[in-house]
Motif scaffolding. Structure first.
Motif, PDB file in Angstrom:
ATOM      1  N   VAL A  13       0.834  -1.208   0.000  1.00 56.69           N
ATOM      2  CA  VAL A  13       0.000   0.000   0.000  1.00 56.69           C
ATOM      3  C   VAL A  13       0.866   1.255   0.000  1.00 56.69           C
ATOM      4  O   VAL A  13       0.619   2.204  -0.760  1.00 56.69           O
ATOM      5  CB  VAL A  13      -0.957   0.002   1.207  1.00 56.69           C
ATOM      6  CG1 VAL A  13      -1.669   1.355   1.322  1.00 56.69           C
ATOM      7  CG2 VAL A  13      -1.991  -1.111   1.066  1.00 56.69           C
ATOM      8  N   ALA A  66       2.273   1.785  -3.382  1.00 55.22           N
ATOM      9  CA  ALA A  66       1.245   2.267  -4.313  1.00 55.22           C
ATOM     10  C   ALA A  66       0.967   3.745  -4.081  1.00 55.22           C
ATOM     11  O   ALA A  66       0.810   4.519  -5.040  1.00 55.22           O
ATOM     12  CB  ALA A  66      -0.031   1.449  -4.138  1.00 55.22           C
ATOM     13  N   TRP A  67       0.916   4.160  -2.829  1.00 55.99           N
ATOM     14  CA  TRP A  67       0.668   5.568  -2.526  1.00 55.99           C
ATOM     15  C   TRP A  67       1.855   6.440  -2.936  1.00 55.99           C
ATOM     16  O   TRP A  67       1.680   7.557  -3.388  1.00 55.99           O
ATOM     17  CB  TRP A  67       0.366   5.746  -1.041  1.00 55.99           C
ATOM     18  CG  TRP A  67      -0.981   5.211  -0.666  1.00 55.99           C
ATOM     19  CD1 TRP A  67      -1.936   4.724  -1.510  1.00 55.99           C
ATOM     20  CD2 TRP A  67      -1.524   5.100   0.648  1.00 55.99           C
ATOM     21  NE1 TRP A  67      -3.043   4.308  -0.803  1.00 55.99           N
ATOM     22  CE2 TRP A  67      -2.832   4.526   0.517  1.00 55.99           C
ATOM     23  CE3 TRP A  67      -1.058   5.411   1.916  1.00 55.99           C
ATOM     24  CZ2 TRP A  67      -3.635   4.290   1.617  1.00 55.99           C
ATOM     25  CZ3 TRP A  67      -1.867   5.165   3.012  1.00 55.99           C
ATOM     26  CH2 TRP A  67      -3.144   4.609   2.864  1.00 55.99           C
ATOM     27  N   LEU A  92      -4.205  -5.975  -7.900  1.00 56.44           N
ATOM     28  CA  LEU A  92      -4.369  -4.522  -8.001  1.00 56.44           C
ATOM     29  C   LEU A  92      -3.506  -3.877  -9.091  1.00 56.44           C
ATOM     30  O   LEU A  92      -3.988  -2.993  -9.807  1.00 56.44           O
ATOM     31  CB  LEU A  92      -4.086  -3.865  -6.646  1.00 56.44           C
ATOM     32  CG  LEU A  92      -5.230  -3.892  -5.631  1.00 56.44           C
ATOM     33  CD1 LEU A  92      -4.767  -3.368  -4.287  1.00 56.44           C
ATOM     34  CD2 LEU A  92      -6.426  -3.089  -6.127  1.00 56.44           C
ATOM     35  N   LYS A  94      -9.602   3.029  -3.897  1.00 57.61           N
ATOM     36  CA  LYS A  94      -9.092   3.660  -2.676  1.00 57.61           C
ATOM     37  C   LYS A  94      -9.589   2.898  -1.452  1.00 57.61           C
ATOM     38  O   LYS A  94      -8.865   2.725  -0.463  1.00 57.61           O
ATOM     39  CB  LYS A  94      -9.549   5.125  -2.612  1.00 57.61           C
ATOM     40  CG  LYS A  94      -8.795   6.044  -3.569  1.00 57.61           C
ATOM     41  CD  LYS A  94      -9.304   7.467  -3.462  1.00 57.61           C
ATOM     42  CE  LYS A  94      -8.521   8.389  -4.402  1.00 57.61           C
ATOM     43  NZ  LYS A  94      -9.038   9.786  -4.367  1.00 57.61           N
ATOM     44  N   GLN A 115      -7.501  -0.293  -1.100  1.00 59.15           N
ATOM     45  CA  GLN A 115      -6.178  -0.037  -0.539  1.00 59.15           C
ATOM     46  C   GLN A 115      -6.260   0.326   0.945  1.00 59.15           C
ATOM     47  O   GLN A 115      -5.438  -0.137   1.750  1.00 59.15           O
ATOM     48  CB  GLN A 115      -5.486   1.084  -1.316  1.00 59.15           C
ATOM     49  CG  GLN A 115      -5.058   0.678  -2.714  1.00 59.15           C
ATOM     50  CD  GLN A 115      -4.290   1.763  -3.429  1.00 59.15           C
ATOM     51  OE1 GLN A 115      -4.172   2.882  -2.939  1.00 59.15           O
ATOM     52  NE2 GLN A 115      -3.771   1.450  -4.604  1.00 59.15           N
TER      53      GLN A 115
END
Length: 247
Positions: free
Chosen positions: A110, A113-114, A157, A227, A230
């Motif tokens: 996560v 990804a952010w 994802l 969103k 995640q």
């Protein structure tokens, strides 16, 4: 605990299972912790399996036209293999170590990804190598504590599938995994009348949750849906880590 308290808490857990099967990922992973408030985690895992399977049947119908065939071709055999490994190593594997490993993987994914959210990333194609690894890990962790969501999401994802295909692929994959768990679970801790009666009472909660989950999945905008995925993955991963730290 009296019958009313059981019905409230267990009904909440079954509804969470239904919501996840309806397409809202990670929500179902809250079910075991909720039931563990008033029964052993092992008993909670075993008792919830029939609820998962009944919800799977409803989810299969709801998403019968929305799924990624190539991903299922890769993930299902790997996931069933992971269930088999979990069964064979049930007395050897530490729940604590698995929880920590999965929690750290989820948090790492996560945050990565952010970190890359403002960088254009091309969708990743389905790959046999990654799929076999993450699918096997998902089946293994699902066998241990119905916690197969994080590895599955880490694999799927990056492919940036549409939300309905993502939800449908998840529903179909875990339907196969839960059926594969039925025999091993019964062998490790046979279902008795009390477990079956307790599970039957919860079926309406699970079915309502499945329909509501499918409705919400279709109404939520794609951007917010992922969103949500995640954020849910992060929260569940942090909870797994916290469980280990507190143990």
């Amino acid at each position: 605990m009296d019958d009313w308290h059981y019905l409230i808490w267990a009904g909440m857990a079954a509804t969470m299972v239904g919501l996840s099967k309806g397409g809202l990922p990670t929500v179902g992973m809250l079910s075991v912790p909720i039931l563990s408030l008033f029964m052993s985690p092992v008993k909670a895992v075993v008792m919830l399996l029939p609820i998962y399977i009944i919800s799977d049947m409803a989810g299969l119908w709801l998403y019968r036209k929305n799924f990624s065939a190539i991903n299922l071709k890769i993930l299902v055999p790997a996931g069933v293999g992971g269930v088999l490994v979990g069964w064979l190593t049930a007395s050897l594997v530490s729940d604590t170590a698995v929880k920590m490993m999965i929690g750290l993987m989820g948090v790492g994914f996560v945050f990565n990804a952010w970190r890359q959210r403002n960088t254009a990333q091309a969708p990743s194609p389905a790959r046999w190598g990654k799929g076999l690894f993450w699918g096997g890990l998902s089946g293994f962790t699902s066998f241990i504590s119905h916690a197969g969501g994080p590895p599955f999401q880490v694999y799927l994802l990056p492919q940036k599938l549409s939300k309905l295909v993502f939800a449908g692929t998840s529903t179909l994959f875990f339907a196969f995994i839960n059926l594969a768990k039925l025999g091993p679970y019964h062998q490790l801790q046979p279902y008795g009348p009390a477990e079956m009666t307790g599970a039957l009472v919860l079926i309406p909660f699970a079915l309502v949750g499945t329909v509501v989950g499918a409705y919400l999945t279709r109404k939520i905008a794609d951007d917010w849906f992922f969103k949500w995925v995640q954020a849910g993955l992060l929260l569940i991963s942090l909870k797994l880590i916290l469980d280990v730290v507190r143990a």
